[in-house]
Design a protein around this motif. Structure first.
Motif, PDB file in Angstrom:
ATOM      1  N   TRP A  54     -10.705 -36.880   8.374  1.00 50.70           N
ATOM      2  CA  TRP A  54     -11.985 -36.807   9.404  1.00 50.70           C
ATOM      3  C   TRP A  54     -13.260 -37.240   8.659  1.00 50.70           C
ATOM      4  O   TRP A  54     -14.014 -37.970   9.262  1.00 50.70           O
ATOM      5  CB  TRP A  54     -11.743 -35.373  10.201  1.00 50.70           C
ATOM      6  CG  TRP A  54     -13.114 -35.390  11.189  1.00 50.70           C
ATOM      7  CD1 TRP A  54     -13.970 -34.400  11.162  1.00 50.70           C
ATOM      8  CD2 TRP A  54     -13.409 -36.376  12.245  1.00 50.70           C
ATOM      9  NE1 TRP A  54     -14.860 -34.538  11.973  1.00 50.70           N
ATOM     10  CE2 TRP A  54     -14.523 -35.424  12.781  1.00 50.70           C
ATOM     11  CE3 TRP A  54     -12.686 -37.364  12.636  1.00 50.70           C
ATOM     12  CZ2 TRP A  54     -14.860 -36.345  13.827  1.00 50.70           C
ATOM     13  CZ3 TRP A  54     -13.268 -37.910  13.951  1.00 50.70           C
ATOM     14  CH2 TRP A  54     -14.426 -37.483  14.307  1.00 50.70           C
ATOM     15  N   LYS A  55     -13.402 -36.371   7.453  1.00 46.49           N
ATOM     16  CA  LYS A  55     -14.705 -36.667   6.491  1.00 46.49           C
ATOM     17  C   LYS A  55     -14.756 -38.045   6.353  1.00 46.49           C
ATOM     18  O   LYS A  55     -15.794 -38.467   6.208  1.00 46.49           O
ATOM     19  CB  LYS A  55     -14.669 -35.684   5.454  1.00 46.49           C
ATOM     20  CG  LYS A  55     -15.283 -34.365   5.886  1.00 46.49           C
ATOM     21  CD  LYS A  55     -15.417 -33.611   4.507  1.00 46.49           C
ATOM     22  CE  LYS A  55     -15.930 -32.288   4.656  1.00 46.49           C
ATOM     23  NZ  LYS A  55     -16.160 -31.707   3.292  1.00 46.49           N
ATOM     24  N   LEU A  56     -13.706 -38.587   5.822  1.00 45.57           N
ATOM     25  CA  LEU A  56     -13.414 -39.960   5.095  1.00 45.57           C
ATOM     26  C   LEU A  56     -13.886 -40.940   6.439  1.00 45.57           C
ATOM     27  O   LEU A  56     -14.709 -41.944   6.164  1.00 45.57           O
ATOM     28  CB  LEU A  56     -12.147 -40.382   4.800  1.00 45.57           C
ATOM     29  CG  LEU A  56     -11.926 -39.881   3.357  1.00 45.57           C
ATOM     30  CD1 LEU A  56     -10.508 -40.059   2.682  1.00 45.57           C
ATOM     31  CD2 LEU A  56     -12.853 -40.246   2.166  1.00 45.57           C
ATOM     32  N   TRP A  57     -13.510 -40.782   7.622  1.00 47.59           N
ATOM     33  CA  TRP A  57     -13.624 -41.544   8.622  1.00 47.59           C
ATOM     34  C   TRP A  57     -15.118 -41.480   9.065  1.00 47.59           C
ATOM     35  O   TRP A  57     -15.672 -42.634   9.179  1.00 47.59           O
ATOM     36  CB  TRP A  57     -12.835 -41.111   9.910  1.00 47.59           C
ATOM     37  CG  TRP A  57     -13.464 -41.612  11.064  1.00 47.59           C
ATOM     38  CD1 TRP A  57     -14.082 -40.883  12.206  1.00 47.59           C
ATOM     39  CD2 TRP A  57     -13.171 -42.966  11.644  1.00 47.59           C
ATOM     40  NE1 TRP A  57     -14.450 -41.932  13.232  1.00 47.59           N
ATOM     41  CE2 TRP A  57     -13.886 -43.076  12.979  1.00 47.59           C
ATOM     42  CE3 TRP A  57     -12.603 -43.991  11.123  1.00 47.59           C
ATOM     43  CZ2 TRP A  57     -13.880 -44.230  13.606  1.00 47.59           C
ATOM     44  CZ3 TRP A  57     -12.623 -45.200  11.658  1.00 47.59           C
ATOM     45  CH2 TRP A  57     -13.344 -45.306  13.129  1.00 47.59           C
TER      46      TRP A  57
END
Ligand code: UDP
Ligand code: MG
Length: 345
Positions: free
Chosen positions: A215-218
């Motif tokens: 989610w953070k990477l997205w």
């Protein structure tokens, strides 16, 4: 040995978030790797609001070796901002950000510095392989670099992290970029200057685990794309144009068909498909507008990028950010959370 600011040649900048278990090993390898450089250096450590004893460990190291400077942020601001803070506080003629988990081998620093001495302003380290990462992470990372490579107006080198060497000139240029959404890889590319790279094999994390999840990477990817491309915003003009033309043609066809063959009623299915499809496209467009608008809102608020709670050592920000309060108390190991301090020899 403490050097006056103008004499420091190399600044190593390390952002740390809950890296307690890596610190001893990090300094051991880092200090070892810095010996062959035969130049003056400092290591600027940014504690990004760690919840464990990272800060206390850092202060211990600072007390043993004053070349280790510690800047404590007031809370967790995220890696990009921690890095920005570190770069602001670095005083060297060349600044080298490096991860605390030893995924970027400190032994490469000498190669970076050699290229810099040859006259390059930015020397980035390009990953030949990534170890300790799942195929999904590698696949998504690859896809991301390809997408952003196509969309961005400035070429963003693929497979490079933040591990690189920046000349003082480049650092000064970076500090003139006031934006909040700091997609560092993009900003490094945006400033330009004479750039070159060296290649290396990315190691596994020494210990601990990555604080990134998908989610953070997205979100990181969305930040990157929206800060460096207006593509997602502009494409709707053409999508809309395409749909209008198609609708116009279809309307013409319907009118003519009705004139020739008279009126017939069926058409519910095609109507629903058209309505739902267009509704979907419109919501998507609104969402994308929202992404950009939200970022405009963030920028317009103009809050400081990060807040510094305490500085241990000589480091001063070149960008005007000062610790909130100053006192001389040195936290002891028994305290869970060190008080606000500013300590300098
Ligand atoms: N980091 C940080 N703030 C955060 C998350 C990470 O300063 O909120 C630091 C972390 O301590 C490490 C570096 O950023 O030194 C890279 O983090 P990580 O290894 O988790 O990322 P990855 O290597 O998976 O990209
Ligand atoms: Mg890592």
């Amino acid at each position: 040995m403490i050097y006056p600011s103008s004499e420091i040649e190399i600044s190593i900048v390390v952002p740390l978030y809950c890296e307690e278990s890596n610190i001893d090993h990090l300094f051991e390898r880092l200090l070892q790797a810095l010996i062959p450089l035969k130049s003056s250096y400092e290591i600027v450590c940014i504690d990004d609001g760690s919840k464990d004893n990272t800060l206390l460990r850092l202060i211990e190291h600072h007390q043993r070796n004053p070349a280790i400077q510690v800047v404590a942020l007031s809370r967790n601001f995220g890696k990009e901002l921690a890095l920005t803070a570190g770069i602001d506080y670095a005083r060297g003629q060349a600044v080298i950000p490096i991860d605390a988990d030893l995924q970027d081998p400190p032994e490469l620093i000498i190669q970076l510095v050699e290229k810099w001495r040859e006259g390059y302003d930015v020397v980035y380290a390009k990953r030949r392989t990534r170890r300790g990462e799942t195929w999904l992470k590698r696949f998504t990372a690859n896809a991301f670099y390809r997408v952003i490579g196509r969309m961005s107006q400035v070429p963003i080198p693929a497979d490079t992290g933040d591990f690189r060497l920046l000349d003082r000139q480049v650092v000064t240029a970076l500090q003139r970029l006031p934006e909040r959404t700091r997609f560092m890889k993009g900003l490094f590319a945006w400033v330009g200057f004479r750039q070159t790279y060296i290649e290396y094999d990315r190691a596994e994390r020494y210990s601990g685990k990555t604080s990134w999840n998908y989610w953070k990477l997205w979100n990181f990817a969305v930040d990157g794309i929206t800060s460096f491309s207006l593509g997602p915003l502009k494409v709707w003009t053409y999508v809309g144009l395409g749909f209008s033309l198609a609708a116009f043609a279809y309307a013409g066809f319907l009118v003519i068909r009705t004139l020739i063959f008279g009126i017939d009623l069926p058409g519910y299915a095609s109507l629903m498909v058209a309505v739902l499809f267009l509704g979907g496209v419109q919501l998507l467009t609104l969402g994308i507008l929202g992404e950009y608008l939200g970022r405009v809102y963030e920028e317009v608020k103009g809050r400081p990028l990060y807040l510094v709670r305490a500085v241990y050592g000589e480091a001063v920000s070149k960008n005007g950010a000062e610790p909130l309060t100053t006192s001389n108390a040195v936290p002891t190991l028994s305290q869970g959370n060190p008080p606000v301090t500013h300590q300098s020899e």
